[in-house]
Design a protein around this motif. Structure first.
Motif, PDB file in Angstrom:
ATOM      1  N   GLU A  94       8.054   7.439   4.789  1.00  0.00           N
ATOM      2  CA  GLU A  94       9.441   7.453   5.072  1.00  0.00           C
ATOM      3  C   GLU A  94       9.969   5.950   4.479  1.00  0.00           C
ATOM      4  N   ALA A  95       9.140   5.034   4.500  1.00  0.00           N
ATOM      5  CA  ALA A  95       9.409   3.666   3.665  1.00  0.00           C
ATOM      6  C   ALA A  95       9.578   3.792   2.492  1.00  0.00           C
ATOM      7  N   GLY A  96       8.909   4.626   1.456  1.00  0.00           N
ATOM      8  CA  GLY A  96       9.347   4.692   0.420  1.00  0.00           C
ATOM      9  C   GLY A  96       7.645   4.081  -0.402  1.00  0.00           C
ATOM     10  N   ALA A  97       6.551   3.991   0.466  1.00  0.00           N
ATOM     11  CA  ALA A  97       5.553   3.312   0.174  1.00  0.00           C
ATOM     12  C   ALA A  97       4.973   4.479  -0.131  1.00  0.00           C
ATOM     13  N   PRO A  98       3.877   4.390  -1.227  1.00  0.00           N
ATOM     14  CA  PRO A  98       3.191   5.181  -2.129  1.00  0.00           C
ATOM     15  C   PRO A  98       1.778   6.089  -1.163  1.00  0.00           C
ATOM     16  N   VAL A  99       1.550   6.941  -0.977  1.00  0.00           N
ATOM     17  CA  VAL A  99       0.624   7.915   0.159  1.00  0.00           C
ATOM     18  C   VAL A  99       0.125   7.946  -0.058  1.00  0.00           C
ATOM     19  N   PRO A 100      -1.092   7.025   0.026  1.00  0.00           N
ATOM     20  CA  PRO A 100      -2.930   7.217  -0.626  1.00  0.00           C
ATOM     21  C   PRO A 100      -3.460   8.999  -0.178  1.00  0.00           C
ATOM     22  N   ALA A 101      -4.367   8.977  -0.863  1.00  0.00           N
ATOM     23  CA  ALA A 101      -5.685  10.223  -0.791  1.00  0.00           C
ATOM     24  C   ALA A 101      -6.835   9.254  -0.113  1.00  0.00           C
ATOM     25  N   ARG A 102      -6.834   9.591   1.168  1.00  0.00           N
ATOM     26  CA  ARG A 102      -8.119   8.924   1.906  1.00  0.00           C
ATOM     27  C   ARG A 102      -9.224  10.224   1.782  1.00  0.00           C
ATOM     28  N   LEU A 103     -10.164   9.327   0.804  1.00  0.00           N
ATOM     29  CA  LEU A 103     -11.456   9.935   0.888  1.00  0.00           C
ATOM     30  C   LEU A 103     -12.607   9.569   0.581  1.00  0.00           C
TER      31      LEU A 103
ATOM     32  N   TRP B 194      -6.889   6.601  -2.697  1.00  0.00           N
ATOM     33  CA  TRP B 194      -6.378   6.957  -4.197  1.00  0.00           C
ATOM     34  C   TRP B 194      -5.489   7.118  -4.225  1.00  0.00           C
ATOM     35  N   LEU B 195      -4.179   6.382  -4.885  1.00  0.00           N
ATOM     36  CA  LEU B 195      -2.741   6.775  -4.985  1.00  0.00           C
ATOM     37  C   LEU B 195      -2.734   7.739  -6.614  1.00  0.00           C
ATOM     38  N   CYS B 196      -2.247   8.759  -6.090  1.00  0.00           N
ATOM     39  CA  CYS B 196      -2.251  10.215  -7.265  1.00  0.00           C
ATOM     40  C   CYS B 196      -0.792  10.033  -7.537  1.00  0.00           C
ATOM     41  N   VAL B 197      -0.726   9.981  -9.088  1.00  0.00           N
ATOM     42  CA  VAL B 197       0.407  10.284  -9.522  1.00  0.00           C
ATOM     43  C   VAL B 197       0.506  10.668 -10.712  1.00  0.00           C
ATOM     44  N   PHE B 198       1.616  11.485 -11.031  1.00  0.00           N
ATOM     45  CA  PHE B 198       2.179  13.142 -11.450  1.00  0.00           C
ATOM     46  C   PHE B 198       2.703  11.512 -12.802  1.00  0.00           C
ATOM     47  N   THR B 199       2.753  12.186 -14.202  1.00  0.00           N
ATOM     48  CA  THR B 199       3.746  12.431 -15.585  1.00  0.00           C
ATOM     49  C   THR B 199       4.808  12.607 -15.487  1.00  0.00           C
ATOM     50  N   ASP B 200       4.952  13.331 -14.995  1.00  0.00           N
ATOM     51  CA  ASP B 200       6.066  13.940 -15.809  1.00  0.00           C
ATOM     52  C   ASP B 200       6.265  15.319 -14.087  1.00  0.00           C
ATOM     53  N   GLU B 201       7.646  15.130 -13.872  1.00  0.00           N
ATOM     54  CA  GLU B 201       7.859  15.491 -13.058  1.00  0.00           C
ATOM     55  C   GLU B 201       7.023  17.012 -12.809  1.00  0.00           C
ATOM     56  N   ARG B 202       7.761  17.907 -13.686  1.00  0.00           N
ATOM     57  CA  ARG B 202       7.180  19.740 -13.671  1.00  0.00           C
ATOM     58  C   ARG B 202       5.567  19.882 -13.162  1.00  0.00           C
TER      59      ARG B 202
ATOM     60  N   GLU C  41       3.895  -0.808 -11.340  1.00  0.00           N
ATOM     61  CA  GLU C  41       4.312  -0.326  -9.794  1.00  0.00           C
ATOM     62  C   GLU C  41       2.679   0.494  -9.193  1.00  0.00           C
ATOM     63  N   VAL C  42       2.577   1.002  -9.355  1.00  0.00           N
ATOM     64  CA  VAL C  42       1.425   1.825  -8.977  1.00  0.00           C
ATOM     65  C   VAL C  42       0.317   0.990  -8.730  1.00  0.00           C
ATOM     66  N   VAL C  43       0.158   0.696  -9.738  1.00  0.00           N
ATOM     67  CA  VAL C  43      -1.155  -0.257 -10.300  1.00  0.00           C
ATOM     68  C   VAL C  43      -1.182  -1.599  -9.125  1.00  0.00           C
ATOM     69  N   LEU C  44       0.116  -1.896  -9.141  1.00  0.00           N
ATOM     70  CA  LEU C  44       0.262  -3.062  -8.204  1.00  0.00           C
ATOM     71  C   LEU C  44       0.294  -2.859  -6.795  1.00  0.00           C
ATOM     72  N   ALA C  45       0.092  -2.003  -6.599  1.00  0.00           N
ATOM     73  CA  ALA C  45       0.203  -0.712  -4.990  1.00  0.00           C
ATOM     74  C   ALA C  45      -1.013  -0.501  -4.213  1.00  0.00           C
ATOM     75  N   ALA C  46      -1.390  -0.247  -5.690  1.00  0.00           N
ATOM     76  CA  ALA C  46      -3.055   0.172  -5.080  1.00  0.00           C
ATOM     77  C   ALA C  46      -3.562  -1.330  -4.747  1.00  0.00           C
TER      78      ALA C  46
ATOM     79  N   ALA D   5      -5.501  -2.793   1.338  1.00  0.00           N
ATOM     80  CA  ALA D   5      -6.074  -4.008   1.844  1.00  0.00           C
ATOM     81  C   ALA D   5      -7.387  -2.658   1.830  1.00  0.00           C
ATOM     82  N   ALA D   6      -8.393  -1.789   1.817  1.00  0.00           N
ATOM     83  CA  ALA D   6      -8.602  -0.727   1.496  1.00  0.00           C
ATOM     84  C   ALA D   6      -8.724  -0.518  -0.183  1.00  0.00           C
ATOM     85  N   ALA D   7      -9.988  -0.521  -0.947  1.00  0.00           N
ATOM     86  CA  ALA D   7     -10.022  -0.826  -2.183  1.00  0.00           C
ATOM     87  C   ALA D   7      -9.499   0.595  -2.598  1.00  0.00           C
ATOM     88  N   THR D   8      -8.659   0.463  -3.560  1.00  0.00           N
ATOM     89  CA  THR D   8      -7.975   1.873  -3.878  1.00  0.00           C
ATOM     90  C   THR D   8      -7.738   2.321  -5.552  1.00  0.00           C
ATOM     91  N   GLY D   9      -7.793   2.849  -5.774  1.00  0.00           N
ATOM     92  CA  GLY D   9      -7.858   3.284  -7.613  1.00  0.00           C
ATOM     93  C   GLY D   9      -6.797   3.954  -7.882  1.00  0.00           C
TER      94      GLY D   9
END
Length: 274
Positions: A184-193, A199-207, A230-235, A239-243
């Motif tokens: 809700e604050a606009g921050a990336p949602v991490p996938a905790r595995l 991991w921060l998971c992103v898509f290069t195309d909206e489709r 911006e995604v890389v900087l957010a990762a 605090a937790a190691a994030t890819g």
């Protein structure tokens, strides 16, 4: 040798036309040939029957010849952003001022918009001066490289030392727009595995993102676009190691509801688009 009045007038017209090259969509603008004018086309060796693709290639190569004379490491970023090469297509039509403003706003250079504009006009002055000098012949290899730079929307690469980064594909990701789930604050949602990390998971195309949601039923509250950088900087700032995972494939039956991807058990089945 003293230049004739006719030659001087031709050179002046050609230099005036340079201001049309970075306007609008830069080297990707429709009617680039017309924007150059006959005098500048003549000096740069653009034939009367040159198609739009060849015209863009010659313009890119002539500009790059001048850019190679600058030692300033920020110049390539500033110059090619101004001319709309290696720029996210979303912002490509914003005009030179808009493209530079976006570049500065996203932290791609550590200087102000005013400084970038001043340095660009320093470069433009050098291009103008170059019109009075010898124009090197362009080779088949030159055209092959220029064609690739334009088709892939990447910038000419300078000679690199062994320690220097950044492959062109990485440059494209860092400068391009990606889409991913946000809180809700606009921050990336991490996938905790679990043992596999966050991991921060992103898509290069909206489709691709829409396809993923349709298959998995992911119920993210928000979707936000940002640059790859911006995604890389957010990762890196977590605090937790994030890819960063790019374009995960949708996999049925993985129980995705709030965040990407995947339970630890399903990680082994995760595939990445290439």
């Amino acid at each position: 040798m003293v230049a004739s009045a006719k030659e001087t007038k031709t050179s002046r017209r050609a230099k005036d036309r340079l201001h049309h090259v970075h306007a609008r969509a830069g080297i990707r603008q429709d009617g680039l040939r017309h924007a150059l004018g006959p005098e500048l086309r003549g000096i740069w060796g653009i034939a009367e029957d040159a198609d739009p693709g060849r015209t863009r290639e010659i313009v890119l190569l002539r500009l790059n010849r001048v850019l190679d004379r600058f030692a300033d490491p920020l110049m390539p970023e500033i110059v090619w952003t101004a001319y709309n090469l290696g720029v996210d297509p979303v912002h490509g039509g914003a005009g030179m001022v808009g493209r530079i403003r976006t570049m500065v706003g996203r932290g791609r250079v550590p200087v102000s918009e005013r400084t970038c504009t001043r340095r660009f006009y320093d470069f433009l002055g050098s291009v103008k001066n170059s019109l009075d000098g010898f124009q090197e012949d362009l080779t088949g290899e030159d055209f092959r490289l220029a064609s690739r730079w334009i088709a892939e929307n990447v910038r000419p690469e300078r000679e690199r030392s062994p320690r220097e980064p950044v492959p062109s594909v990485m440059r494209m990701f860092l400068d391009g727009t990606v889409w991913g789930p946000a809180d809700e604050a606009g921050a990336p949602v991490p996938a905790r595995l679990g043992a596999h990390g966050d991991w921060l998971c992103v898509f290069t195309d909206e489709r691709l993102l829409a396809e993923y949601r349709a298959v998995t039923g992911a119920g993210w509250g928000r979707i936000r676009h940002r640059t790859g950088r911006e995604v890389v900087l957010a990762a890196a700032g977590r605090a937790a190691a994030t890819g960063v995972l790019v374009n995960p494939r949708p996999t049925r039956g993985t129980g995705i509801h709030a965040a990407l991807p995947l339970s630890p058990e399903s990680v082994a089945r995760l595939a990445v688009r290439r």
